[in-house]
Structure formats: structure tokens, C-alpha cells
Design a protein around this motif. Sequence first.
Motif, PDB file in Angstrom:
ATOM      1  N   PRO A 102      29.234  25.074  -3.439  1.00  0.00           N
ATOM      2  CA  PRO A 102      30.174  25.076  -5.040  1.00  0.00           C
ATOM      3  C   PRO A 102      31.735  25.737  -4.494  1.00  0.00           C
ATOM      4  O   PRO A 102      31.619  26.617  -3.758  1.00  0.00           O
ATOM      5  CB  PRO A 102      29.665  25.770  -6.058  1.00  0.00           C
ATOM      6  N   THR A 103      32.802  25.250  -5.058  1.00  0.00           N
ATOM      7  CA  THR A 103      34.000  25.852  -4.767  1.00  0.00           C
ATOM      8  C   THR A 103      34.550  26.699  -5.798  1.00  0.00           C
ATOM      9  O   THR A 103      35.418  27.584  -5.704  1.00  0.00           O
ATOM     10  CB  THR A 103      35.198  24.642  -4.629  1.00  0.00           C
ATOM     11  N   VAL A 104      33.799  26.709  -6.918  1.00  0.00           N
ATOM     12  CA  VAL A 104      34.189  27.383  -8.092  1.00  0.00           C
ATOM     13  C   VAL A 104      33.083  28.161  -8.684  1.00  0.00           C
ATOM     14  O   VAL A 104      31.933  27.587  -8.796  1.00  0.00           O
ATOM     15  CB  VAL A 104      35.082  26.570  -9.340  1.00  0.00           C
ATOM     16  N   ILE A 105      33.292  29.236  -9.141  1.00  0.00           N
ATOM     17  CA  ILE A 105      31.975  30.183  -9.740  1.00  0.00           C
ATOM     18  C   ILE A 105      32.524  30.581 -11.071  1.00  0.00           C
ATOM     19  O   ILE A 105      33.559  31.195 -11.305  1.00  0.00           O
ATOM     20  CB  ILE A 105      31.417  30.928  -8.876  1.00  0.00           C
ATOM     21  N   CYS A 106      31.592  30.517 -12.186  1.00  0.00           N
ATOM     22  CA  CYS A 106      31.645  31.195 -13.634  1.00  0.00           C
ATOM     23  C   CYS A 106      30.701  31.918 -13.686  1.00  0.00           C
ATOM     24  O   CYS A 106      29.423  31.705 -13.621  1.00  0.00           O
ATOM     25  CB  CYS A 106      31.925  29.990 -14.287  1.00  0.00           C
ATOM     26  N   CYS A 107      30.930  33.311 -14.157  1.00  0.00           N
ATOM     27  CA  CYS A 107      29.765  34.028 -14.567  1.00  0.00           C
ATOM     28  C   CYS A 107      30.512  35.521 -15.106  1.00  0.00           C
ATOM     29  O   CYS A 107      31.571  35.570 -15.128  1.00  0.00           O
ATOM     30  CB  CYS A 107      28.966  34.537 -13.331  1.00  0.00           C
ATOM     31  N   THR A 108      29.699  36.610 -15.605  1.00  0.00           N
ATOM     32  CA  THR A 108      30.520  37.856 -15.725  1.00  0.00           C
ATOM     33  C   THR A 108      30.858  38.568 -14.489  1.00  0.00           C
ATOM     34  O   THR A 108      30.127  38.164 -13.398  1.00  0.00           O
ATOM     35  CB  THR A 108      29.353  38.620 -16.600  1.00  0.00           C
ATOM     36  N   PRO A 109      31.869  39.226 -14.557  1.00  0.00           N
ATOM     37  CA  PRO A 109      32.416  39.770 -13.426  1.00  0.00           C
ATOM     38  C   PRO A 109      31.403  40.860 -12.748  1.00  0.00           C
ATOM     39  O   PRO A 109      31.153  40.915 -11.445  1.00  0.00           O
ATOM     40  CB  PRO A 109      33.635  40.681 -13.697  1.00  0.00           C
ATOM     41  N   SER A 110      30.323  41.372 -13.560  1.00  0.00           N
ATOM     42  CA  SER A 110      29.276  42.431 -12.845  1.00  0.00           C
ATOM     43  C   SER A 110      28.364  41.463 -12.175  1.00  0.00           C
ATOM     44  O   SER A 110      27.873  41.926 -11.223  1.00  0.00           O
ATOM     45  CB  SER A 110      28.608  43.263 -13.911  1.00  0.00           C
ATOM     46  N   TYR A 111      28.224  40.202 -12.565  1.00  0.00           N
ATOM     47  CA  TYR A 111      27.107  39.592 -11.954  1.00  0.00           C
ATOM     48  C   TYR A 111      27.735  39.003 -10.710  1.00  0.00           C
ATOM     49  O   TYR A 111      27.074  38.728  -9.503  1.00  0.00           O
ATOM     50  CB  TYR A 111      26.686  38.210 -12.828  1.00  0.00           C
ATOM     51  N   ALA A 112      28.991  38.769 -10.572  1.00  0.00           N
ATOM     52  CA  ALA A 112      29.852  38.341  -9.341  1.00  0.00           C
ATOM     53  C   ALA A 112      29.496  39.319  -8.244  1.00  0.00           C
ATOM     54  O   ALA A 112      29.396  39.022  -7.135  1.00  0.00           O
ATOM     55  CB  ALA A 112      31.130  37.958  -9.469  1.00  0.00           C
ATOM     56  N   LEU A 113      29.476  40.611  -8.705  1.00  0.00           N
ATOM     57  CA  LEU A 113      29.517  41.655  -7.773  1.00  0.00           C
ATOM     58  C   LEU A 113      28.210  41.961  -7.235  1.00  0.00           C
ATOM     59  O   LEU A 113      27.881  42.109  -5.994  1.00  0.00           O
ATOM     60  CB  LEU A 113      30.229  42.969  -8.497  1.00  0.00           C
ATOM     61  N   ASN A 114      27.217  41.495  -8.238  1.00  0.00           N
ATOM     62  CA  ASN A 114      25.686  41.701  -7.799  1.00  0.00           C
ATOM     63  C   ASN A 114      25.384  40.607  -7.052  1.00  0.00           C
ATOM     64  O   ASN A 114      24.755  40.873  -6.000  1.00  0.00           O
ATOM     65  CB  ASN A 114      24.988  41.354  -9.200  1.00  0.00           C
ATOM     66  N   LEU A 115      25.656  39.324  -7.180  1.00  0.00           N
ATOM     67  CA  LEU A 115      25.557  38.236  -6.383  1.00  0.00           C
ATOM     68  C   LEU A 115      26.234  38.461  -4.917  1.00  0.00           C
ATOM     69  O   LEU A 115      25.333  38.242  -3.729  1.00  0.00           O
ATOM     70  CB  LEU A 115      26.374  37.093  -6.728  1.00  0.00           C
ATOM     71  N   ALA A 116      27.155  39.158  -4.728  1.00  0.00           N
ATOM     72  CA  ALA A 116      27.901  39.503  -3.434  1.00  0.00           C
ATOM     73  C   ALA A 116      27.136  40.588  -2.830  1.00  0.00           C
ATOM     74  O   ALA A 116      26.613  40.354  -1.756  1.00  0.00           O
ATOM     75  CB  ALA A 116      29.464  39.924  -3.594  1.00  0.00           C
ATOM     76  N   GLU A 117      26.639  41.263  -3.373  1.00  0.00           N
ATOM     77  CA  GLU A 117      25.785  42.479  -2.912  1.00  0.00           C
ATOM     78  C   GLU A 117      24.524  42.187  -2.515  1.00  0.00           C
ATOM     79  O   GLU A 117      24.093  42.319  -1.270  1.00  0.00           O
ATOM     80  CB  GLU A 117      25.553  43.636  -4.120  1.00  0.00           C
ATOM     81  N   GLN A 118      23.795  41.225  -3.394  1.00  0.00           N
ATOM     82  CA  GLN A 118      22.435  40.694  -2.945  1.00  0.00           C
ATOM     83  C   GLN A 118      22.607  39.910  -1.690  1.00  0.00           C
ATOM     84  O   GLN A 118      21.505  39.739  -0.755  1.00  0.00           O
ATOM     85  CB  GLN A 118      21.690  40.193  -4.166  1.00  0.00           C
ATOM     86  N   GLY A 119      23.587  39.124  -1.825  1.00  0.00           N
ATOM     87  CA  GLY A 119      23.756  38.047  -0.757  1.00  0.00           C
ATOM     88  C   GLY A 119      24.028  38.797   0.844  1.00  0.00           C
ATOM     89  O   GLY A 119      23.241  38.725   1.608  1.00  0.00           O
ATOM     90  N   ARG A 120      24.995  39.863   0.524  1.00  0.00           N
ATOM     91  CA  ARG A 120      25.051  40.651   1.779  1.00  0.00           C
ATOM     92  C   ARG A 120      23.840  41.158   2.516  1.00  0.00           C
ATOM     93  O   ARG A 120      23.290  41.343   3.525  1.00  0.00           O
ATOM     94  CB  ARG A 120      25.948  41.583   1.466  1.00  0.00           C
ATOM     95  N   SER A 121      22.820  41.942   1.157  1.00  0.00           N
ATOM     96  CA  SER A 121      21.647  42.455   1.716  1.00  0.00           C
ATOM     97  C   SER A 121      20.909  41.380   2.321  1.00  0.00           C
ATOM     98  O   SER A 121      19.798  41.882   3.009  1.00  0.00           O
ATOM     99  CB  SER A 121      20.942  43.092   0.670  1.00  0.00           C
ATOM    100  N   MET A 122      20.657  40.096   1.961  1.00  0.00           N
ATOM    101  CA  MET A 122      19.944  39.041   2.514  1.00  0.00           C
ATOM    102  C   MET A 122      20.462  38.561   3.879  1.00  0.00           C
ATOM    103  O   MET A 122      19.785  37.791   4.425  1.00  0.00           O
ATOM    104  CB  MET A 122      19.946  37.910   1.294  1.00  0.00           C
ATOM    105  N   GLY A 123      21.565  39.216   4.255  1.00  0.00           N
ATOM    106  CA  GLY A 123      22.025  38.653   5.469  1.00  0.00           C
ATOM    107  C   GLY A 123      23.151  37.447   5.617  1.00  0.00           C
ATOM    108  O   GLY A 123      23.548  36.933   6.377  1.00  0.00           O
ATOM    109  N   VAL A 124      23.551  36.999   4.272  1.00  0.00           N
ATOM    110  CA  VAL A 124      24.641  35.967   3.951  1.00  0.00           C
ATOM    111  C   VAL A 124      25.919  36.247   3.934  1.00  0.00           C
ATOM    112  O   VAL A 124      26.009  37.443   3.344  1.00  0.00           O
ATOM    113  CB  VAL A 124      24.228  35.393   2.694  1.00  0.00           C
ATOM    114  N   ASP A 125      26.463  35.830   4.753  1.00  0.00           N
ATOM    115  CA  ASP A 125      27.941  35.929   4.771  1.00  0.00           C
ATOM    116  C   ASP A 125      28.671  35.406   3.835  1.00  0.00           C
ATOM    117  O   ASP A 125      29.088  34.350   3.707  1.00  0.00           O
ATOM    118  CB  ASP A 125      28.613  35.202   6.385  1.00  0.00           C
TER     119      ASP A 125
END
Lengths: 143, 435
Positions: free
Chosen positions: B175-198
Motif C-alpha cells: 500500500p502507498t497510503v496508510i490511515c490509522c491513529t498516530p499512536s498506532y502508526a508509531l506502534n506499527l513502525a516499532e513492531q516492524g523494526r523489532s521483526m527485522g522489517v525495513d
Amino acid sequence: MKVEQISVFLENKPGGLEEVTRIIKDADINIRTLSLADTTDFGILRLIVNDVDKASRVLRDNGLRVSRTTVVAVEVPDRPGGLHGILEVLARENINVEYLYAFVEKSGENAVIIFRFDDSDAAIEVLKKNNFTVLSGDKLYSL
Amino acid sequence: MIYNEDFETLPREALEALQLKRLRQVTERVYHTVAFYRRAFDEAGVKPDDIRSLTDLRRLPFTTKKDLQDNYPFGLFAVPMSSIVRLHASSGTTGRATVVGYTKRDIDTWSELMARCFVAASVTKNDIIHNAYGYGLFTGGLGVHYGAERLGASVIPISGGNTKRQIMILQDFGPTVICCTPSYALNLAEQGRSMGVDMEALKLRVGVFGAEPWSDTMRQQIEASLNITALNIYGLSEIMGPGVAMECLEGREGMHIFEDHFLVETIDPVSGEVLPPGEQGELVFTTLTKEAFPLIRYRTRDISRLFAAPCRCGRTLYRMDRVMGRSDDMLIIRGVNVFPSQIEAVLMGIEGLEPHYQLIVDRAGTLDTLEVQVEVTESLFANADEVKVLQRLDRRITKDLKDYLGITAKVKLVEPKSLQRSEGKISRVIDRRKI
């Protein structure tokens, strides 16, 4: 040659200290020596105990902020100028003392002072070079 | 880019004429179809016919959250249930839920306004939209969904939760666009990083974030951690849902309010007096076109301010600043208005602090005092068994509160468990003033 010390953050309010000593008593831990640094609003209680792991665990489990720091226990001749002799050496070697307090028990004929340095390793090296006796944790707890 | 150029760039004069026409229609309609409004207008001594200019709006009574709760669930609906095609409801964390209804035309309007939001964010039908707002009674999920479909973009209706799967889909579907709460966006970024995703290498390019107050610091964090442009959207279910106002990519300074459908005012939350644009106050909305659930002068409790100056994007619509807080939470310390959220933002700007704090307001003589109690965190204390380190922290907080908010507060570092913990909403403020 370093000794582990537990520090506990305390608000300045009635019953603050009592809570810590109760938790430690209930865990059957012996306090070997302690010191309290206080400001108008808060204090830091520093403890040397016979079981560092257990003490920090029970204090933390009771919702207290606990940190473990390394300090250096040094034998000081129990006579006028004994402490001065050590501080003179440390000053000459440019070793900074953050704080210090006395250990309750004596080591033979000597008093024991607990030092917190910026750089414990450098301090120990200087002390040993100048023939002061630095006590290990095990030795200290068993005094 | 502008979705509906005719309405979004309407000259102010024509826009205001349209607003007046619609305002007269809606007051006439609610007076005759909703018993609550007839009674409220009669009590205020005003008839729909008295509305001859937009300033006459001030003669109409306010509608409050309590009025909505008192008429739970359907008491304020202006059409029969046979005309209602959708119901949504608020979470009701602070009392009874508020229920809102939509006619087919209301859904149609809402879809268009959400499509306008997407276009303001440079989204086109070629985009894939990852919609992580919750689907259900909450307006976020479906509101965004219908707008995306109206635009012709491809929607992934992922809804909230199941973060690991969301991260997989972000990688696989691109996806090129994301819609969510700002806190969830940060949460996604953190969890993704901890899973080793760039997470910076994902195809995401823009995010539309809302439904909770957030700061510019948070915007920078989100933009850096996901490598996107983050835009702010505003809405509330009582008025419609997401899509009441939207930041444009060109300006990125305030959210354009879709004034052809909503009439906005800012008022002094204490006196109720209407404030000029630029002054901070409580947002009050009147819906101009809603059929099922029209609202007259609804007090949102959201504190913001309006910008009347034209925007470089070409829209003639007024803009609103990001929501600074809720009027229920506003503190006045020696004449300076402060919101707990602003104090929180200052605290969160200091490394090692967590959002565990409490504010004690008291009065010494004739002066108001504020004490900010902040918990000493594990990470802070681990490296700081010295008094001077904690005192330095104390001074830093005091200075930052003074520099950023202009308030003089006494800072007190406290033990962790000493501050109230609760499920749901925490009471951040203890007011000991006896006024």
C-alpha cells in the motif's frame, strides 16, 4: 574488587524509609550499612546488603525504583588523619569522589569507608599503587 | 490537488451565501421535526425565521454532549428509521454512548468529504490504501473506506489490531497510503523494526492520521520511522465522522474545514462568547446538510483556533489548528491557559521520561500554583543514583515548562506507584483550589 550497592529512590514523606526496611526485613536480608542523601523533595537511600540480587528484586517488586551501582570499599587506618591520607592521594591523582560513607564494622584494626567514584577502575588502581587495601564484596559482606 | 473545485475554492461571499441558505433550511427543519430543538429554540425565544444572517446563528442555543446522552438512543434523529441506512456510536467511556444515524444522502456526502480529504493528501485512484482504523460502531473505519472507494482507490480494510499481520500486508500488498491513529502508526513502525522489517523501505508515501490529539514532535517521529508524509485529519462522530476537516499537502498548516457542509465557530468555553478567528477556543459546529442527525451549535469540547487567511493550495475554506486539548481539561494558571496535553508534550520531549504524571492545582493566597508530579522512570534511575542527576532533571523540566508554555510550575519527582493508575481514562488533574 568492586562492591555492589543498591540505591532506592524515596519521596520525602513520612513512612518512606520504614517501607524499605520492612520489605528488606520481610525478605530476611541483612543491611550491612547504609546512607541517605536527601533534598527537600526526595532522597536516595543507598544500601549495602548481604544479598544484592534478592534485595533489588523484592524492592522492585514492591514498586520502588532501584538501581545498582558499583562502589569501592577501602580500609582506612583508625587514627587521626587516616581518611585524610586517602583523600590526599586521590586529590593528587585527580580522582573525583562522588560521595562516601562509613561501613559499620571494622576490618581488623581498620575502619572501612565506602567510596563512589566517577571511574572506579582508575580509583582502585591508584589506591592499590599507594598501598591501600581495597576490600572485595565477599570480604565486606562477611565482616 | 482538489477533489471538488467548485465548492472547495468558492469565493467567501458565495460560500457564505450558500451557508446562510443551508442554515435557514436546517433550523427550519429541526424546529419542525425534533422535539428537543423546538423546546430549546422556544426557551431561547428564537424562531427559524429570525435567522436572517450568519451572525444570527449566535441567537441559537448550544447543543451539548449531555443533550445527546439525554436523548439516547434516537431522540435527536430528524427522519424516521425507515430513512436511516446506517448507525454508528461513540465508545461512551465518559458516560452513555452517543448514537448517530445517516440517511443514504448523508453517507453520500460523507463519502465525498472523505474523498476530498484523500485528494488533499495527493491520493489518487492509483493508490492502495491500508485502512487500519477500526471497522464497526466507530466511524473511523467505514468513513475512510467509503471515501477511498468514492475516489476509486484500492482499499485494504484491515481494521485495527493483529499488528504482525498488518506488517506482513504492508510488505506484500505494497500500500502507498496508510490511515490509522498516530499512536498506532508509531506502534506499527516499532513492531516492524523489532521483526527485522525495513519499515522505511515500504511503498508507503503518505499517512492520514487522526482520531486522537497528537503533536508535531510525534509527526516528525512518524515521518522518519515510516519515511512518509504525515497529515492530520479531524472529525467526530457527532458531526459526521472523519472528514470534517483535513490538512492539505501544499500547506501542511491547519486543516481545511468543509464549510459548505459545516458551519464552525470558536467560543470562550467559560462564557460561551464567540471569538474571532485566530483566538484559541472551543470548536462549535452546526451541520448544514445532514438529514438524519442534524446538530445545531454543537459544543465539541475540542480546543483549537481558526485561520481565516487564504491557503497556498487555493482552497478558500477556513483552517483549524490541531486540537490542543479538551475544554473540560483546561487549566488556568495565573491567567495562562494550559492543557494537560501540552504539559505532557513538554514532558515527552525530555529523554527518559514516561507519560506518568499528575498535575496538582492549588491556590496560595490569591495566586494559583501548579505542581507537576513526575514519576522517576526505571531507565532514568538506572543511570542516576546521584542527587545531582535528578536535580538536573528537575531543573530541566521546570525550565522547559517555562520556555514552552510560559508557566511557572513546581516540579516534584515521585516514586512510580504513587501516581494513580487506572484502566481507561486517568484523572491527570487534582484541583485543590477553593474558589
